[in-house]
Scaffold this motif. Sequence first.
Motif, PDB file in Angstrom:
ATOM      1  N   UNK A  11       0.859  -1.182   0.000  1.00 48.15           N
ATOM      2  CA  UNK A  11       0.000   0.000   0.000  1.00 48.15           C
ATOM      3  C   UNK A  11       0.894   1.230   0.000  1.00 48.15           C
ATOM      4  N   UNK A  12       0.855   2.014  -1.059  1.00 51.35           N
ATOM      5  CA  UNK A  12       1.815   3.094  -1.248  1.00 51.35           C
ATOM      6  C   UNK A  12       1.375   4.431  -0.653  1.00 51.35           C
ATOM      7  N   UNK A  13       0.102   4.631  -0.420  1.00 52.75           N
ATOM      8  CA  UNK A  13      -0.379   5.929   0.056  1.00 52.75           C
ATOM      9  C   UNK A  13       0.307   6.370   1.356  1.00 52.75           C
ATOM     10  N   UNK A  14       0.271   5.571   2.437  1.00 57.68           N
ATOM     11  CA  UNK A  14       0.947   6.003   3.665  1.00 57.68           C
ATOM     12  C   UNK A  14       2.468   6.004   3.534  1.00 57.68           C
ATOM     13  N   UNK A  15       2.989   5.135   2.682  1.00 57.41           N
ATOM     14  CA  UNK A  15       4.438   5.071   2.479  1.00 57.41           C
ATOM     15  C   UNK A  15       4.959   6.376   1.885  1.00 57.41           C
ATOM     16  N   UNK A  16       4.301   6.857   0.828  1.00 58.16           N
ATOM     17  CA  UNK A  16       4.720   8.089   0.161  1.00 58.16           C
ATOM     18  C   UNK A  16       4.548   9.294   1.083  1.00 58.16           C
ATOM     19  N   UNK A  17       3.455   9.322   1.851  1.00 63.40           N
ATOM     20  CA  UNK A  17       3.236  10.410   2.810  1.00 63.40           C
ATOM     21  C   UNK A  17       4.396  10.470   3.811  1.00 63.40           C
ATOM     22  N   UNK A  18       4.828   9.312   4.304  1.00 65.42           N
ATOM     23  CA  UNK A  18       5.926   9.258   5.272  1.00 65.42           C
ATOM     24  C   UNK A  18       7.241   9.731   4.650  1.00 65.42           C
ATOM     25  N   UNK A  19       7.522   9.282   3.410  1.00 66.99           N
ATOM     26  CA  UNK A  19       8.757   9.692   2.742  1.00 66.99           C
ATOM     27  C   UNK A  19       8.800  11.203   2.548  1.00 66.99           C
ATOM     28  N   UNK A  20       7.675  11.768   2.101  1.00 64.07           N
ATOM     29  CA  UNK A  20       7.630  13.211   1.854  1.00 64.07           C
ATOM     30  C   UNK A  20       7.778  14.011   3.155  1.00 64.07           C
ATOM     31  N   UNK A  21       7.263  13.458   4.243  1.00 66.06           N
ATOM     32  CA  UNK A  21       7.299  14.159   5.528  1.00 66.06           C
ATOM     33  C   UNK A  21       8.677  14.108   6.178  1.00 66.06           C
ATOM     34  N   UNK A  22       9.360  12.964   6.096  1.00 62.27           N
ATOM     35  CA  UNK A  22      10.571  12.761   6.886  1.00 62.27           C
ATOM     36  C   UNK A  22      11.881  12.795   6.104  1.00 62.27           C
ATOM     37  N   UNK A  23      11.856  12.601   4.795  1.00 60.68           N
ATOM     38  CA  UNK A  23      13.101  12.588   4.034  1.00 60.68           C
ATOM     39  C   UNK A  23      13.448  13.986   3.536  1.00 60.68           C
ATOM     40  N   UNK A  24      14.715  14.376   3.600  1.00 55.72           N
ATOM     41  CA  UNK A  24      15.117  15.683   3.067  1.00 55.72           C
ATOM     42  C   UNK A  24      14.928  15.723   1.550  1.00 55.72           C
ATOM     43  N   UNK A  25      14.791  16.911   0.988  1.00 55.22           N
ATOM     44  CA  UNK A  25      14.472  17.035  -0.453  1.00 55.22           C
ATOM     45  C   UNK A  25      15.559  16.534  -1.389  1.00 55.22           C
ATOM     46  N   UNK A  76       4.256   2.721 -12.676  1.00 56.65           N
ATOM     47  CA  UNK A  76       3.009   3.325 -12.226  1.00 56.65           C
ATOM     48  C   UNK A  76       3.296   4.465 -11.257  1.00 56.65           C
ATOM     49  N   UNK A  77       2.274   5.302 -11.030  1.00 58.96           N
ATOM     50  CA  UNK A  77       2.334   6.258  -9.926  1.00 58.96           C
ATOM     51  C   UNK A  77       1.856   5.548  -8.668  1.00 58.96           C
ATOM     52  N   UNK A  78       2.080   6.165  -7.517  1.00 65.02           N
ATOM     53  CA  UNK A  78       1.636   5.561  -6.259  1.00 65.02           C
ATOM     54  C   UNK A  78       0.125   5.388  -6.245  1.00 65.02           C
ATOM     55  N   UNK A  79      -0.597   6.387  -6.745  1.00 63.89           N
ATOM     56  CA  UNK A  79      -2.060   6.310  -6.760  1.00 63.89           C
ATOM     57  C   UNK A  79      -2.541   5.211  -7.698  1.00 63.89           C
ATOM     58  N   UNK A  80      -1.920   5.116  -8.878  1.00 62.89           N
ATOM     59  CA  UNK A  80      -2.289   4.052  -9.819  1.00 62.89           C
ATOM     60  C   UNK A  80      -2.034   2.686  -9.203  1.00 62.89           C
ATOM     61  N   UNK A  81      -0.911   2.549  -8.521  1.00 66.12           N
ATOM     62  CA  UNK A  81      -0.588   1.277  -7.872  1.00 66.12           C
ATOM     63  C   UNK A  81      -1.658   0.885  -6.867  1.00 66.12           C
ATOM     64  N   UNK A  82      -2.057   1.822  -6.004  1.00 66.28           N
ATOM     65  CA  UNK A  82      -3.045   1.505  -4.968  1.00 66.28           C
ATOM     66  C   UNK A  82      -4.398   1.179  -5.571  1.00 66.28           C
ATOM     67  N   UNK A  83      -4.753   1.864  -6.661  1.00 65.83           N
ATOM     68  CA  UNK A  83      -6.045   1.576  -7.290  1.00 65.83           C
ATOM     69  C   UNK A  83      -6.041   0.190  -7.918  1.00 65.83           C
ATOM     70  N   UNK A  84      -4.966  -0.149  -8.633  1.00 63.41           N
ATOM     71  CA  UNK A  84      -4.887  -1.465  -9.279  1.00 63.41           C
ATOM     72  C   UNK A  84      -4.803  -2.567  -8.234  1.00 63.41           C
ATOM     73  N   UNK A  85      -4.028  -2.347  -7.176  1.00 60.96           N
ATOM     74  CA  UNK A  85      -3.931  -3.336  -6.110  1.00 60.96           C
ATOM     75  C   UNK A  85      -5.300  -3.589  -5.490  1.00 60.96           C
ATOM     76  N   UNK A  86      -6.034  -2.503  -5.258  1.00 64.84           N
ATOM     77  CA  UNK A  86      -7.387  -2.643  -4.702  1.00 64.84           C
ATOM     78  C   UNK A  86      -8.296  -3.378  -5.679  1.00 64.84           C
ATOM     79  N   UNK A  87      -8.237  -2.990  -6.954  1.00 66.51           N
ATOM     80  CA  UNK A  87      -9.109  -3.596  -7.966  1.00 66.51           C
ATOM     81  C   UNK A  87      -8.879  -5.090  -8.103  1.00 66.51           C
TER      82      UNK A  87
END
Length: 344
Positions: A11-25, A76-87
């Motif tokens: 599941x990429x949604x929380x993973x990407x949120x965490x990376x954006x929040x805690x990793x330097x640019x 894929x993008x993170x959103x595309x991945x989560x949608x396909x995984x769900x589907x």
Amino acid sequence: MGAIVGGQTSCKSPEIVAFEKYLPPDVHVISCHSLHGPGVDTHNQPLVLIQHRAPDKALRKVECVLSCLRSKYVYLTAQEHDRITADTQAVTHAAFLSMGKAWHANSQFPWELNRYVGGIENVKINTMLRIYGQKWHVYAGLAILNPEARKQVAQYAESVTALYKLMLEGNLEGLRERIHNARDKVFGSASNWDARPLIEPSILSSFSLGKPTDAPPRPNNHLSLLGMVDCWAALGIVPYDHMLCSTPLFRLRLGVTEHLFRDASLLDETLRTAVDDKMYRSDDLEFTFAARGWAECVTLGHFETWEKRFVSTQEFFQPRFAEAKTVGDQMMKKVLESSKEESN
């Protein structure tokens, strides 16, 4: 500086949120996900690469590092991945989780009952045991943390409930109309059945946990499979759109459903059984309760409740997991061989 960071979660949604929040640019973010379980050979299986925040040069490096897996890259993008995984997983997981919960509620080992014999039943039982033989958090995270999956699990419970009510009413015409409409939305017109089936019928009938028997399969209403197609139709999901990301287990789950719906006489027998045959009525009641229970867990985001529900049923079926894994691995191998022949 210049490091590449990624994750292998389903599941990429929380993973990407965490990376954006805690990793330097200055850190590159490229996530990945092998779309299969640990028991499947990685060769030629789909491996998703998500170039979220990184130059092409960094992506080439990741491709090089992961090339040892000999997998097929899917971009894929993170959103595309989560949608396909769900589907491809949310609804089918809900179905098999609910099957296990229903059999547990009735203290049944289905392979010991003569009403659960035959190709479709083999796949249902083996897949259910395969899921309950894994760690509870794998399926909880996939359903609860993936925003695309939540609405699908909820719709599956609604579909199962609506179909069960039609069965209780004895409304064969209403049930037939609803299922035929769902079939046409998901599988298209009858002309689509000219193509080779995803799973050959011989594979479905080859693997059983029960004692060999010459008795023909008893008609079943297959509420779990009817509910899957009704749910896909309600949400506008066509699973075939995601064959690029297909896994052996996905092909098996979709293939057994396709097997039921492409055989007009079998489907009609299933619908008549749903209305006229009371043999499965108590099983279907528990199945409906189970589907609604899982949906409530997901809607509320209750990991602790999910764990308790899952582990209690896991313990009930525990003695048969080793045998089920052996049979299940053989079944996966057959599906892989079949798909390779098709690609050749």
